[in-house]
Design a protein around this motif. Structure first.
Motif, PDB file in Angstrom:
ATOM      1  N   ALA A 144       0.835  -1.197   0.000  1.00 34.79           N
ATOM      2  CA  ALA A 144       0.000   0.000   0.000  1.00 34.79           C
ATOM      3  C   ALA A 144       0.869   1.246   0.000  1.00 34.79           C
ATOM      4  O   ALA A 144       1.981   1.242   0.517  1.00 34.79           O
ATOM      5  N   GLY A 145       0.327   2.306  -0.548  1.00 30.80           N
ATOM      6  CA  GLY A 145       0.970   3.610  -0.460  1.00 30.80           C
ATOM      7  C   GLY A 145       0.564   4.260   0.847  1.00 30.80           C
ATOM      8  O   GLY A 145      -0.368   3.812   1.519  1.00 30.80           O
ATOM      9  N   MET A 146       1.266   5.324   1.240  1.00 35.11           N
ATOM     10  CA  MET A 146       0.951   6.033   2.475  1.00 35.11           C
ATOM     11  C   MET A 146       0.826   7.520   2.182  1.00 35.11           C
ATOM     12  O   MET A 146       1.583   8.067   1.381  1.00 35.11           O
ATOM     13  N   VAL A 147      -0.122   8.180   2.854  1.00 42.43           N
ATOM     14  CA  VAL A 147      -0.247   9.627   2.756  1.00 42.43           C
ATOM     15  C   VAL A 147       0.647  10.206   3.843  1.00 42.43           C
ATOM     16  O   VAL A 147       0.369  10.047   5.034  1.00 42.43           O
ATOM     17  N   LEU A 148       1.745  10.856   3.431  1.00 41.37           N
ATOM     18  CA  LEU A 148       2.744  11.354   4.371  1.00 41.37           C
ATOM     19  C   LEU A 148       3.046  12.824   4.130  1.00 41.37           C
ATOM     20  O   LEU A 148       2.792  13.361   3.054  1.00 41.37           O
ATOM     21  N   LEU A 149       3.627  13.439   5.141  1.00 43.08           N
ATOM     22  CA  LEU A 149       4.148  14.795   5.019  1.00 43.08           C
ATOM     23  C   LEU A 149       5.624  14.702   4.647  1.00 43.08           C
ATOM     24  O   LEU A 149       6.259  13.666   4.829  1.00 43.08           O
ATOM     25  N   LEU A 185      -3.736   4.776   4.406  1.00 43.11           N
ATOM     26  CA  LEU A 185      -3.075   3.887   3.466  1.00 43.11           C
ATOM     27  C   LEU A 185      -3.867   3.848   2.167  1.00 43.11           C
ATOM     28  O   LEU A 185      -5.103   3.894   2.175  1.00 43.11           O
ATOM     29  N   LEU A 186      -3.159   3.769   1.067  1.00 44.16           N
ATOM     30  CA  LEU A 186      -3.784   3.812  -0.246  1.00 44.16           C
ATOM     31  C   LEU A 186      -3.799   2.421  -0.866  1.00 44.16           C
ATOM     32  O   LEU A 186      -2.752   1.871  -1.206  1.00 44.16           O
ATOM     33  N   PRO A 232       1.185  -3.989  10.111  1.00 45.85           N
ATOM     34  CA  PRO A 232       2.250  -3.541   9.206  1.00 45.85           C
ATOM     35  C   PRO A 232       3.459  -4.465   9.322  1.00 45.85           C
ATOM     36  O   PRO A 232       3.847  -4.861  10.416  1.00 45.85           O
ATOM     37  N   ILE A 233       4.044  -4.822   8.185  1.00 44.60           N
ATOM     38  CA  ILE A 233       5.185  -5.734   8.165  1.00 44.60           C
ATOM     39  C   ILE A 233       6.495  -4.987   7.892  1.00 44.60           C
ATOM     40  O   ILE A 233       7.471  -5.176   8.593  1.00 44.60           O
ATOM     41  N   ARG A 234       6.487  -4.139   6.866  1.00 39.65           N
ATOM     42  CA  ARG A 234       7.702  -3.374   6.572  1.00 39.65           C
ATOM     43  C   ARG A 234       7.373  -2.113   5.797  1.00 39.65           C
ATOM     44  O   ARG A 234       6.332  -2.022   5.137  1.00 39.65           O
ATOM     45  N   ILE A 235       8.277  -1.143   5.877  1.00 36.48           N
ATOM     46  CA  ILE A 235       8.183   0.099   5.115  1.00 36.48           C
ATOM     47  C   ILE A 235       9.399   0.148   4.214  1.00 36.48           C
ATOM     48  O   ILE A 235      10.513  -0.136   4.651  1.00 36.48           O
ATOM     49  N   VAL A 287       7.255   5.967  -0.976  1.00 37.63           N
ATOM     50  CA  VAL A 287       7.193   5.206   0.265  1.00 37.63           C
ATOM     51  C   VAL A 287       6.028   4.224   0.173  1.00 37.63           C
ATOM     52  O   VAL A 287       4.899   4.605  -0.139  1.00 37.63           O
ATOM     53  N   LYS A 288       6.319   2.960   0.419  1.00 39.31           N
ATOM     54  CA  LYS A 288       5.292   1.915   0.416  1.00 39.31           C
ATOM     55  C   LYS A 288       5.351   1.184   1.745  1.00 39.31           C
ATOM     56  O   LYS A 288       6.384   1.155   2.410  1.00 39.31           O
ATOM     57  N   ILE A 289       4.216   0.610   2.116  1.00 33.52           N
ATOM     58  CA  ILE A 289       4.164  -0.201   3.332  1.00 33.52           C
ATOM     59  C   ILE A 289       3.566  -1.551   2.970  1.00 33.52           C
ATOM     60  O   ILE A 289       2.610  -1.617   2.190  1.00 33.52           O
TER      61      ILE A 289
END
Length: 145
Positions: A21-26, A78-79, A101-104, A112-114
Motif C-alpha cells: 500500500a501507499g501512504m499519505v505522508l508529510l 493507506l492507499l 504492518p510488516i515493513r516500510i 514510500v510503500k508499506i
C-alpha cells in the motif's frame, strides 16, 4: 534506501496474505523514514468508512525540521484499491484476523510503500515451535560449515 522491518511480527502472528500500500505522508515524515527513524511498537491497521488507516506507527520528528514538523504518532491513511479493501474487510470479519504492518520501504520510483499483512495470532505453543525450528536450522548450518 531504507527498508525497515517489523521483526516481532513473525514471532507474534501467522501471516496469511500480504498487500502493498501507499501512504499519505508529510515531507518531514518521508525524510525521517529515509533516516530509518521508525518504530512499529503496537502499530496496527483498521478499516474505517471504506478507508484503511495505520494507527500508532511512530515516525520520529525530523531533526532539521522547522515549526511545520509532523506529530510522531498521528494516524496515516493507506492507499489501496477498493477490491483489495473489500477483500481485507471480509477477512477481518472472520474471528481472529487482524491487519498488521510488516515493513516500510521505497519502491523503484522512490515512493514510500508499506507492506501490510492479514495475520492470525499465535498461541504460546506455536511460538515455542517456531523458536525450536529456528534453533534446529541454526545448528544444522553450524554443522554444515
Amino acid at each position: 534506501m531504507a527498508d525497515i522491518r517489523n521483526r516481532s511480527i513473525f514471532h507474534e502472528f501467522f501471516i496469511d496474505q500480504t498487500f502493498e500500500a501507499g501512504m499519505v505522508l508529510l515531507g518531514t515524515e518521508v525524510k525521517s523514514i529515509r533516516a530509518g527513524k521508525v518504530s512499529f511498537n503496537d502499530s496496527y491497521c483498521l478499516i474505517h468508512k471504506g478507508e484503511v488507516w495505520l494507527k500508532s506507527l511512530h515516525i520520529a520528528e525530523y531533526a532539521m525540521g522547522n515549526i511545520n514538523n509532523h506529530e510522531p504518532l498521528r494516524d496515516r491513511k493507506l492507499l489501496l484499491q477498493k477490491r483489495e479493501i473489500k477483500k481485507i474487510e471480509a477477512k477481518l470479519k472472520e474471528k481472529g484476523y487482524t491487519l498488521v504492518p510488516i515493513r516500510i520501504f521505497f519502491n523503484e520510483r522512490s515512493k514510500v510503500k508499506i507492506e501490510i499483512g492479514l495475520a492470525k495470532g499465535k498461541k504460546l505453543h506455536d511460538k515455542r515451535d517456531t523458536l525450536r525450528k529456528k534453533d534446529v536450522e541454526r545448528e544444522m548450518k553450524r554443522y554444515m560449515k
